[in-house]
Enzyme design. Structure first.
Site, PDB file in Angstrom:
ATOM      1  N   SER A 142      79.985  31.622   1.579  1.00 40.43           N
ATOM      2  CA  SER A 142      80.388  32.838   2.298  1.00 40.43           C
ATOM      3  C   SER A 142      81.383  33.643   1.464  1.00 40.43           C
ATOM      4  CB  SER A 142      81.044  32.442   3.627  1.00 40.43           C
ATOM      5  OG  SER A 142      81.635  33.564   4.246  1.00 40.43           O
ATOM      6  N   TYR A 155      87.591  27.638   8.328  1.00 42.03           N
ATOM      7  CA  TYR A 155      86.326  28.164   7.805  1.00 42.03           C
ATOM      8  C   TYR A 155      86.471  28.540   6.325  1.00 42.03           C
ATOM      9  CZ  TYR A 155      81.926  30.761   7.664  1.00 42.03           C
ATOM     10  OH  TYR A 155      80.657  31.187   7.339  1.00 42.03           O
TER      11      TYR A 155
HETATM   12  N1  LIG Z   1      76.293  34.813  10.105  1.00 41.87           N
HETATM   13  C1  LIG Z   1      77.155  35.150   9.165  1.00 41.87           C
HETATM   14  O1  LIG Z   1      77.777  36.221   9.221  1.00 41.87           O
HETATM   15  C2  LIG Z   1      77.381  34.242   7.977  1.00 41.87           C
HETATM   16  C3  LIG Z   1      78.063  34.779   6.881  1.00 41.87           C
HETATM   17  C4  LIG Z   1      78.302  33.971   5.784  1.00 41.87           C
HETATM   18  C5  LIG Z   1      77.848  32.661   5.779  1.00 41.87           C
HETATM   19  N2  LIG Z   1      77.194  32.162   6.862  1.00 41.87           N
HETATM   20  C6  LIG Z   1      76.772  30.769   6.814  1.00 41.87           C
HETATM   21  O2  LIG Z   1      75.397  30.698   7.057  1.00 41.87           O
HETATM   22  C7  LIG Z   1      75.073  29.424   7.609  1.00 41.87           C
HETATM   23  C8  LIG Z   1      74.162  29.617   8.814  1.00 41.87           C
HETATM   24  O3  LIG Z   1      74.895  30.301   9.808  1.00 41.87           O
HETATM   25  P1  LIG Z   1      74.246  31.254  10.903  1.00 41.87           P
HETATM   26  O4  LIG Z   1      74.997  32.524  10.881  1.00 41.87           O
HETATM   27  O5  LIG Z   1      72.770  31.276  10.766  1.00 41.87           O
HETATM   28  O6  LIG Z   1      74.698  30.512  12.231  1.00 41.87           O
HETATM   29  P2  LIG Z   1      73.876  29.791  13.399  1.00 41.87           P
HETATM   30  O7  LIG Z   1      72.798  30.654  13.918  1.00 41.87           O
HETATM   31  O8  LIG Z   1      74.908  29.291  14.337  1.00 41.87           O
HETATM   32  O9  LIG Z   1      73.173  28.577  12.643  1.00 41.87           O
HETATM   33  C9  LIG Z   1      73.856  27.434  12.239  1.00 41.87           C
HETATM   34  C10 LIG Z   1      72.831  26.356  11.978  1.00 41.87           C
HETATM   35  O10 LIG Z   1      73.527  25.188  11.522  1.00 41.87           O
HETATM   36  C11 LIG Z   1      73.105  24.084  12.310  1.00 41.87           C
HETATM   37  N3  LIG Z   1      74.169  23.108  12.434  1.00 41.87           N
HETATM   38  C12 LIG Z   1      75.431  23.301  12.900  1.00 41.87           C
HETATM   39  N4  LIG Z   1      76.083  22.136  12.903  1.00 41.87           N
HETATM   40  C13 LIG Z   1      75.230  21.190  12.441  1.00 41.87           C
HETATM   41  C14 LIG Z   1      75.317  19.802  12.235  1.00 41.87           C
HETATM   42  N5  LIG Z   1      76.448  19.129  12.501  1.00 41.87           N
HETATM   43  N6  LIG Z   1      74.236  19.144  11.737  1.00 41.87           N
HETATM   44  C15 LIG Z   1      73.094  19.808  11.466  1.00 41.87           C
HETATM   45  N7  LIG Z   1      72.941  21.129  11.651  1.00 41.87           N
HETATM   46  C16 LIG Z   1      74.008  21.810  12.138  1.00 41.87           C
HETATM   47  C17 LIG Z   1      72.742  24.682  13.663  1.00 41.87           C
HETATM   48  O11 LIG Z   1      71.800  23.843  14.325  1.00 41.87           O
HETATM   49  P3  LIG Z   1      72.103  22.793  15.490  1.00 41.87           P
HETATM   50  O12 LIG Z   1      73.180  23.374  16.347  1.00 41.87           O
HETATM   51  O13 LIG Z   1      70.778  22.659  16.154  1.00 41.87           O
HETATM   52  O14 LIG Z   1      72.519  21.545  14.792  1.00 41.87           O
HETATM   53  C18 LIG Z   1      72.064  25.963  13.236  1.00 41.87           C
HETATM   54  O15 LIG Z   1      70.730  25.718  12.901  1.00 41.87           O
HETATM   55  C19 LIG Z   1      76.405  28.755   7.929  1.00 41.87           C
HETATM   56  O16 LIG Z   1      76.725  27.820   6.925  1.00 41.87           O
HETATM   57  C20 LIG Z   1      77.389  29.905   7.903  1.00 41.87           C
HETATM   58  O17 LIG Z   1      78.689  29.494   7.578  1.00 41.87           O
HETATM   59  C21 LIG Z   1      76.955  32.918   7.965  1.00 41.87           C
END
Ligand SMILES: NC(=O)c1ccc[n+]([C@@H]2O[C@H](COP(=O)([O-])OP(=O)(O)OC[C@H]3O[C@@H](n4cnc5c(N)ncnc54)[C@H](OP(=O)(O)O)[C@@H]3O)[C@@H](O)[C@H]2O)c1
Length: 256
Positions: A142, A155
């Site tokens: 990120s 985070y």
């Molecule tokens: N959205 C943004 O603005 C943004 C920006 C920069 C980086 N990111 C990064 O992108 C990645 C995906 O985020 P997102 O925005 O798509 O959020 P999201 O929709 O909440 O997705 C998060 C994913 O991670 C899985 N997860 C969470 N805890 C887990 C665990 N303990 N074991 C296995 N799977 C787990 C969740 O699935 P389950 O709950 O089913 O386990 C879900 O599939 C993250 O690493 C986040 O930090 C996001």
């Protein structure tokens, strides 16, 4: 052609960026190992991936459980013969009072999932990639990993750690056939950001963000940060002296 018949181990596949990537990769003919905790959502996604033309297998487990992640990778590899690409995407925002109040268990949870979960995923695939002399590790880190941000200690620490971990691994595997790509997105509309009412500069629609991820992986970029506007600001912030940085960044309100 890049993705056709590639075997991809994708963590955090059940929603948001992971789900978007899975569908895009399925359309391009990739074979997918979909890992997350919510089995039902993975099952539904797997059906959509199959309908889009990609093979997929579901692994309902927690990335913090190193043995379970290893078992999932082993099962995917034994069925399809190899894992070409790991996308370490599973993560949480930790956008809650306990994390912001620096309760140790809450901070540990964010670091365990975001950083140790990625470590577990790398550990489950890297030895065989090195044996084969080919593969690619992808970190979904990120822009929050560049410098500290208000109300985001856990985070930011997890993402700074993730970036440093993957960059260090890259130094160890260079010239051994394994590429390492570190992707640093800004704000993307997903369940992770949906609870926030405050301003998120240059917020991207999920569907507009997916091509950025795909391009970075296909080109085996070492680093890819986007959207460019926020990436430029954050990169410039790296060079601000602490006094100036504290004054500017301390006023940011996106986690309130
Ligand atoms: N959205 C943004 O603005 C943004 C920006 C920069 C980086 N990111 C990064 O992108 C990645 C995906 O985020 P997102 O925005 O798509 O959020 P999201 O929709 O909440 O997705 C998060 C994913 O991670 C899985 N997860 C969470 N805890 C887990 C665990 N303990 N074991 C296995 N799977 C787990 C969740 O699935 P389950 O709950 O089913 O386990 C879900 O599939 C993250 O690493 C986040 O930090 C996001």
């Amino acid at each position: 052609m890049f993705w056709k018949d590639k075997v991809v181990f994708l963590t955090g596949a059940s929603s948001g960026i992971g789900e978007g990537l899975a569908l895009a990769l399925a359309k391009k003919g990739a074979t997918l190992g979909l890992l997350a905790r919510r089995k039902e959502m993975l099952g539904e996604l797997a059906e959509k991936c199959e309908a889009a033309g990609g093979k997929s297998r579901v692994f309902a487990c927690d990335v913090v459980d190193a043995e379970a992640v290893q078992d999932a990778a082993d099962a995917l590899r034994s069925e399809f013969g190899k894992i070409d690409i790991l996308i370490a995407n599973a993560g949480i925002g930790g956008n809650n009072e306990e994390t912001q109040n620096l309760k140790p268990e809450a901070v540990k949870k964010v670091i365990d999932i975001n950083l140790i979960g990625a470590v577990n995923s790398v550990s489950a695939v890297l030895p065989q990639m090195l044996e084969r002399g080919s593969g690619q590790l992808v970190a979904i880190s990120s822009l929050a990993g560049f410098r500290g941000l208000p109300k985001s200690a856990a985070y930011c620490a997890s993402k700074a750690g993730m970036t440093a971990f993957f960059e260090s691994v890259r130094l160890d595997v260079q010239n051994k056939g394994v590429a390492v790509t570190i992707i640093q997105p800004g704000f993307i509309k997903t369940p992770l950001t949906s609870g926030r009412e405050n301003k998120m500069p240059f917020l991207m629609e999920l569907e507009n963000s997916i091509p950025h991820f795909l391009r970075a992986i296909e080109r085996k970029k070492k680093f890819a940060a986007f959207p460019w506007q926020l990436a430029t600001i954050v990169r410039a912030g790296k060079f601000f002296p602490a006094r100036l940085y504290d004054r500017i960044a301390g006023g940011a309100k996106y986690r309130e």
